[in-house]
Design a protein around this motif. Sequence first.
Motif, PDB file in Angstrom:
ATOM      1  N   ARG A   9      19.664 108.310 -33.246  1.00  0.00           N
ATOM      2  CA  ARG A   9      20.925 108.996 -33.515  1.00  0.00           C
ATOM      3  C   ARG A   9      22.004 108.565 -32.525  1.00  0.00           C
ATOM      4  N   GLU A  66      23.598 111.826 -40.805  1.00  0.00           N
ATOM      5  CA  GLU A  66      23.180 113.136 -40.276  1.00  0.00           C
ATOM      6  C   GLU A  66      24.314 113.683 -39.419  1.00  0.00           C
ATOM      7  N   HIS A 236      17.448 119.833 -43.562  1.00  0.00           N
ATOM      8  CA  HIS A 236      16.802 120.027 -42.262  1.00  0.00           C
ATOM      9  C   HIS A 236      16.327 121.470 -42.146  1.00  0.00           C
ATOM     10  N   CYS A 272      14.145 116.833 -44.957  1.00  0.00           N
ATOM     11  CA  CYS A 272      14.111 116.163 -43.664  1.00  0.00           C
ATOM     12  C   CYS A 272      12.948 116.807 -42.912  1.00  0.00           C
ATOM     13  N   CYS A 274      11.159 117.704 -40.089  1.00  0.00           N
ATOM     14  CA  CYS A 274      11.354 117.824 -38.648  1.00  0.00           C
ATOM     15  C   CYS A 274      10.166 118.555 -38.042  1.00  0.00           C
ATOM     16  N   HIS A 301      12.045 113.438 -38.595  1.00  0.00           N
ATOM     17  CA  HIS A 301      12.366 113.732 -37.202  1.00  0.00           C
ATOM     18  C   HIS A 301      11.032 114.008 -36.520  1.00  0.00           C
ATOM     19  N   ARG A 303       9.162 114.971 -33.202  1.00  0.00           N
ATOM     20  CA  ARG A 303       9.186 115.492 -31.846  1.00  0.00           C
ATOM     21  C   ARG A 303       8.124 116.573 -31.744  1.00  0.00           C
ATOM     22  N   ARG A 346      13.369 108.931 -36.699  1.00  0.00           N
ATOM     23  CA  ARG A 346      13.980 108.842 -35.372  1.00  0.00           C
ATOM     24  C   ARG A 346      13.219 109.747 -34.417  1.00  0.00           C
ATOM     25  N   ASP A 348      13.114 112.522 -32.117  1.00  0.00           N
ATOM     26  CA  ASP A 348      14.067 113.619 -32.060  1.00  0.00           C
ATOM     27  C   ASP A 348      13.979 114.319 -30.719  1.00  0.00           C
TER      28      ASP A 348
END
Length: 392
Positions: A9, A66, A236, A272, A274, A301, A303, A346, A348
């Motif tokens: 990002r 985003e 998201h 998305c 996440c 995403h 993480r 990505r 996150d």
Amino acid sequence: MIKMQKTMRWYGPHDGVKLEDIRQCGVTGIVTALHQIPVGNVWEVKDIQERQEVIRKAGMEWTVIESLPVHEDIKRRGGDYQKFIANYKKSLEHIAQCGIKVVAYNFMPILDWVRTDQAYENIDGTKALLFDERAFIYFDVFLLQRPGAEKDYAQDRLNAAIAYGNTLEEAEKEKLYRNVLLGLPGSDESFTKEKVLELLDDYKGISDDELRKNLIHFLSEVAPVADKLGVQLAIHPDDPPFSVLGLPRVVSTENDIKEILSGVPINANGLCYCTGSLGANPNNNLVRIIEEHGNRIHFLHLRNVKREEGKRFRESEHLNGDNPMEAIVEKLLVLMQKNNTSLPVRPDHGFLHSFEGVEKYPGYSLIGRLKGLAEIRGLELGIAYKLQQTQT
């Protein structure tokens, strides 16, 4: 073996992390948005192309938007919501004309995300994002002074918040107030307490069910347009995945995801995925979400979080948290092979390392995300090798 599309990002020209820095991390795609355009206005082709050219000159492509933000009138289904839906469709047409295929967005009322500490210090001195329910209740009841807020909390949680607040100096209270309100879109502006309470007042009487109906109405309008254009919408999850400030929530649980995707059953209406937001809710089974809705996952995403007692969680290392990252990545790789597609991903958020000083956008330091990207890339390669061995 198909691999994930590695992206990172970038918040645009004002981001302290430069495009050339990001390129050196080994990514080929940029995730960004036209943050300078007021929410609800049409994204014009010339503005999209101008940003694309900046990214291309740096040797990368703008692969995911985003986000293309949803105006509050649409979420409330009031005011000028029909005009803003029409504008959203027009923006999607312009985005498709420029060749961008994935658009992430959220449907969280007012606040895009909430943390109570933007610089929680880990044992090794790195800093991370943290949400502490005690701090948040103290903010809500005693700093923001939202009318009737104390009725939303059990007495034992309220008592814990009071005890927490009694430990704070005035400067710490001011910092807590600023930390929570960083989740307001355009939070570089100065939001007074009166303005925040006014925004909250607009959602009085809107329940989870009502907000869900408004979301389905929005998607029934824009998803067919996106589908025709070849654009994938990726909603998201709520962050955090439970109600804050008495606001309704509709993208917090596995059942929420099921209702959204079945409510408008076309591929352009997607998720998305996440792992941080979904993983903050211990009742969500992240592997099962891939199994049940993998064909509608359009953006990743990755993480991790560590959950603690009560509604308290903090960002953790990508491979060392409560989310089973190994199982998640394996499921995603199998899904991509099955569908013969590569999903954009990505890393996150990331820890802030002392070498970088102060970060402009909490969670988006370069070194922390580079570390997360390296860990995810290594995990992906190891799992891909294992899958290939079992297939031969």
